[in-house]
Write an enzyme that holds these catalytic residues in place. Structure first.
Site: not given
Length: 290
Positions: A26, A117, A179, A246
């Site tokens: 991110h 997403r 995840h 992540d």
């Protein structure tokens, strides 16, 4: 405000194939320029595309995939600007809803977006996981973006997969489950939701990200309790998996991980098998994002 990522200059000790991808990160800009959406549950310190490039260089990875954070709702400006600044080494996953125009999809695709997403985790985890775009947009967006070669990235709890499996299998594009399906290791390797995820991979119905080990584990810093879960998915479908850091680990509830550790742990899950690591780090990412 989340904690910043760990400051480290350590490089992975494991042998990593050339051309590897980090398939989940991110980025965050100054809140004055990129304000949080009303639905945001957290904010994060600035994490730029230049910071991320430095991380990839430290890890010995070539390419990355940035996912618009739920902090921003459907504001993908930072994503698109970062993709345009980076060029060919970065790809993106946008958060869009049914109001997105065809012109906007074209701009995103040309910038390097390859997926959208959807937040399904709120179904079982509640309001603390609100944000982003929900179930109602999944089918319409899948139908609109299939011709672009995109996929749907699903943030979900694996406990919902038995109910969702038939619907996901009927979509006109691939699905990638985030995840480990956010399966807490305390639920055990025989957890019905995790077994469904494993079966979906084995039957070629989905892909999965074996990322975010620290989000499902109680065993910092090497997350030994995640290894059986990772190896179960690897044995089921080694060519249906991708990996990600992540970074910068927003909303991390445990001690902040070192990304070099995370890459070494992946190599441990693969028993150092270079062909297997190449599938996960190079070949499957190239198919999904390249």
């Amino acid at each position: 405000m989340c904690e910043p990522p760990l400051v480290s200059d350590r490089k992975p000790a494991a042998s990593i194939p050339q051309g590897g991808w980090d398939c989940h990160c991110h980025l965050f800009g100054p809140l004055t320029e990129y304000p949080a959406a009303e639905s945001a549950t957290h904010t994060a310190p600035t994490a730029t595309v230049a910071d991320y490039r430095s991380l990839l260089d430290r890890l010995g990875l070539a390419k990355g995939v940035v996912v618009t954070s739920t902090v921003y709702g459907t504001d993908n400006r930072l994503l698109i600007e970062s993709l345009q600044a980076a060029g060919d080494w970065l790809r993106g996953v946008a958060v869009i809803d049914n109001s997105v125009t065809d012109a906007e999809l074209d701009i995103m695709h040309r910038a390097g977006v390859r997926a959208f997403r959807i937040n399904l985790i709120y179904r079982s985890r509640g309001e603390q996981f609100r944000g982003g775009v929900g179930h109602e947009a999944l089918r319409p967006l899948a139908e609109r973006t299939a011709a672009l070669g995109w996929h749907a990235q699903l943030w979900c709890d694996s406990s919902d997969l038995p109910e969702l499996r038939a619907e996901l299998g009927a979509l006109p594009l691939p699905c990638v489950i985030d995840h480990f399906g956010r399966t807490p290791t305390k639920r055990g390797i025989d957890d019905p939701g995790f077994e469904t995820l494993r079966a979906m991979l084995a039957e070629g119905e989905a892909y999965a990200k074996i990322s975010g080990a620290y989000r499902i584990s109680d065993e910092y810093p090497r997350y030994g309790d995640v290894k059986p879960f990772a190896q179960a998915l690897i044995s089921a479908a080694p060519d249906r998996l991708v990996w990600g850091t992540d970074w910068p680990h927003p909303n991390c509830k445990s001690s902040m991980p070192d990304d070099a550790d995370l890459l070494e742990i992946l190599a441990e899950w693969c028993d150092g098998d270079q062909a297997l690591l190449r599938k996960i780090l190079v070949e499957t990412p190239q198919k999904l994002y390249g």
